[in-house]
Write an enzyme that holds these catalytic residues in place. Structure first.
Site, PDB file in Angstrom:
ATOM      1  N   ASP A 173       7.894  -6.131   0.687  1.00  0.00           N
ATOM      2  CA  ASP A 173       7.326  -5.240  -0.331  1.00  0.00           C
ATOM      3  C   ASP A 173       7.040  -5.910  -1.673  1.00  0.00           C
ATOM      4  O   ASP A 173       6.901  -5.223  -2.698  1.00  0.00           O
ATOM      5  CB  ASP A 173       8.258  -4.038  -0.557  1.00  0.00           C
ATOM      6  CG  ASP A 173       8.129  -3.021   0.568  1.00  0.00           C
ATOM      7  OD1 ASP A 173       7.011  -2.846   1.073  1.00  0.00           O
ATOM      8  OD2 ASP A 173       9.143  -2.424   0.941  1.00  0.00           O
ATOM      9  N   ASP A 204       1.984  -0.269   6.408  1.00  0.00           N
ATOM     10  CA  ASP A 204       2.133  -0.369   4.952  1.00  0.00           C
ATOM     11  C   ASP A 204       1.956  -1.806   4.454  1.00  0.00           C
ATOM     12  O   ASP A 204       1.579  -2.046   3.313  1.00  0.00           O
ATOM     13  CB  ASP A 204       3.531   0.101   4.488  1.00  0.00           C
ATOM     14  CG  ASP A 204       4.100   1.268   5.259  1.00  0.00           C
ATOM     15  OD1 ASP A 204       3.716   1.462   6.423  1.00  0.00           O
ATOM     16  OD2 ASP A 204       4.950   1.969   4.711  1.00  0.00           O
TER      17      ASP A 204
HETATM   18  N1  GLY Z   1       6.104   1.811   2.241  1.00  0.00           N
HETATM   19  C1  GLY Z   1       7.018   2.860   2.493  1.00  0.00           C
HETATM   20  C2  GLY Z   1       6.415   4.200   2.410  1.00  0.00           C
HETATM   21  O1  GLY Z   1       5.220   4.373   2.336  1.00  0.00           O
HETATM   22  O2  GLY Z   1       7.201   5.123   2.410  1.00  0.00           O
END
Ligand code: GLY
Length: 396
Positions: free
Chosen positions: A109, A169
């Site tokens: 992330d 994601d």
């Molecule tokens: N990237 C985690 C979410 O969208 O909850």
């Protein structure tokens, strides 16, 4: 800390339909709210606003959390709009807390944590210090890339379940890598981002152009081990925010590579949104397109904000369909600007978001990333209306 201050009438969101929707008016309203937030929410690196707890108190997180960059990024966005020095200072202060995250080796992330804070700041300030943080974070992120798999590993948790999980994601972390190549002159970041996008394109999508959330690979050869969900209703359902991450991610990846495969995928995902029978007329999706009790299911305003921002950019790449994309985005922005979706607890702007329904976490609450992408989409729409181009708000 209990957050119990209700927004005053002076900063109440507008009651608008799409016919009279004005992005600049909405940005002005949010700018006033953000200026108020500076005094309401103390600077605290251990309590970066993320959402609201069930008792109404602020859910603040440490910078280790994947959402920690959004609060700073929202200040940057509103500083970009207003040029108000107080917002610039707040943006710099909250951004400074993120600096150590460039070396975070436990997650993919880094794009969210560093590019939404330092990246936003760099685009406005052009400072060497921020530039180096973006390059350092990109260097850290590519350590999670495996040539055998052809993708960046997303998570380290749930090792009993997954061997090499890659989630949709993760497409959102690629923009930082493309930018790092431009900033450093080193092509490796671009190459890895491109390989990751190729792998995702090959394996994450179903024939109806919805995407799986998690693809788990065999680390030794990159073959698919499992097709799963984590935050969606079921392994075969279309988790709304995942669809929005894919739309945004492939739009950016097309911008950066000009590979028409990526543009085609972004168009197909947009079409999935447009044609889905479960999409409500205000264009704010349910948290999962296949949630079992529609219409008695929560919406996810964050998914709508992310998708709207992506569609505004897509309107510039797929000009044949640009009217359709902009009309859709306008409807979303108008809905999110209405009382129905207005958060009443500072420092948030938008409510009716869902973090993770299967984990019974953050259901029907404001969440910081909805605000970030709402502001970004408003800035993009405003730039298009003003200049007929996104060059002011999207770095090329
Ligand atoms: N990237 C985690 C979410 O969208 O909850």
């Amino acid at each position: 800390m209990l957050v119990c201050v209700i927004w005053g009438a002076c900063v109440s969101q507008q009651r608008v339909g799409s016919s009279n929707f004005s992005p600049s008016q909405q940005l002005q309203i949010l700018t006033e709210k953000a200026i108020n937030n500076i005094t309401l929410i103390p600077l605290d690196s251990m309590k970066v606003p993320r959402s609201i707890n069930e008792d109404g108190s602020l859910h603040g997180v440490k910078t280790r959390d994947w959402t920690s960059g959004f609060y700073a990024g929202t200040f940057w966005g509103l500083y970009r709009f207003s040029k108000d020095a107080r917002l610039k200072k707040a943006a710099m202060d909250w951004t400074s807390f993120q600096k150590k995250e460039r070396y975070d080796d436990h997650t993919h992330d880094l794009g969210f944590k560093i590019y939404c804070s330092f990246g936003e700041g760099y685009r406005l300030m052009n400072n060497e210090d921020y530039k180096q943080v973006i390059i350092d974070a990109s260097e850290q992120l590519i350590q999670r890339y495996s040539d055998k798999v052809g993708a960046i590993r997303s998570w380290d948790h749930n090792r009993d379940k997954w061997d090499y999980p890659v989630i949709i994601d993760n497409m959102m972390n690629l923009e930082m890598l493309f930018v790092a190549t431009k900033l450093s002159g080193n092509q490796k970041y671009y190459e890895i981002a491109n390989k990751h996008a190729q792998k995702t394109l090959a394996n994450h999508f179903r024939t109806d152009n919805s995407s799986y959330h998690v693809i788990d690979y065999y680390p030794e050869n990159g073959e698919i081990r499992k097709r799963n969900t984590h935050q969606g209703h079921s392994h075969e359902s279309a988790w709304a925010r995942g669809q929005a991450w894919g739309l945004y991610g492939f739009t950016v990846t097309y911008r950066e590579t000009k590979n028409l495969q990526y543009l085609e995928k972004a168009k197909e995902i947009a079409n999935f949104f447009f044609t889905h029978p479960n999409l409500p007329t205000d264009k704010i999706p349910y948290w999962d397109f296949n949630a079992p009790n529609i219409p008695n299911e929560e919406r996810d305003a964050s998914a709508a904000a992310i998708a709207a921002s992506a569609l505004i950019e897509l309107s510039q790449h797929d000009t044949k369909n640009s009217k359709k994309y902009l009309a859709w985005a306008d409807q979303v922005l108008s809905s999110l600007s209405s009382k129905t979706y207005e958060a009443t607890t500072p420092p948030f702007f938008v409510t009716q978001c869902v973090g993770s329904k299967p984990h019974n976490s953050e259901i029907n609450v404001p969440i910081s990333y909805a605000d970030y992408y709402f502001v970004e989409a408003l800035l993009r729409r405003n730039a298009l209306m003003k200049n007929g181009s996104l060059s002011e708000v999207i770095a090329d």
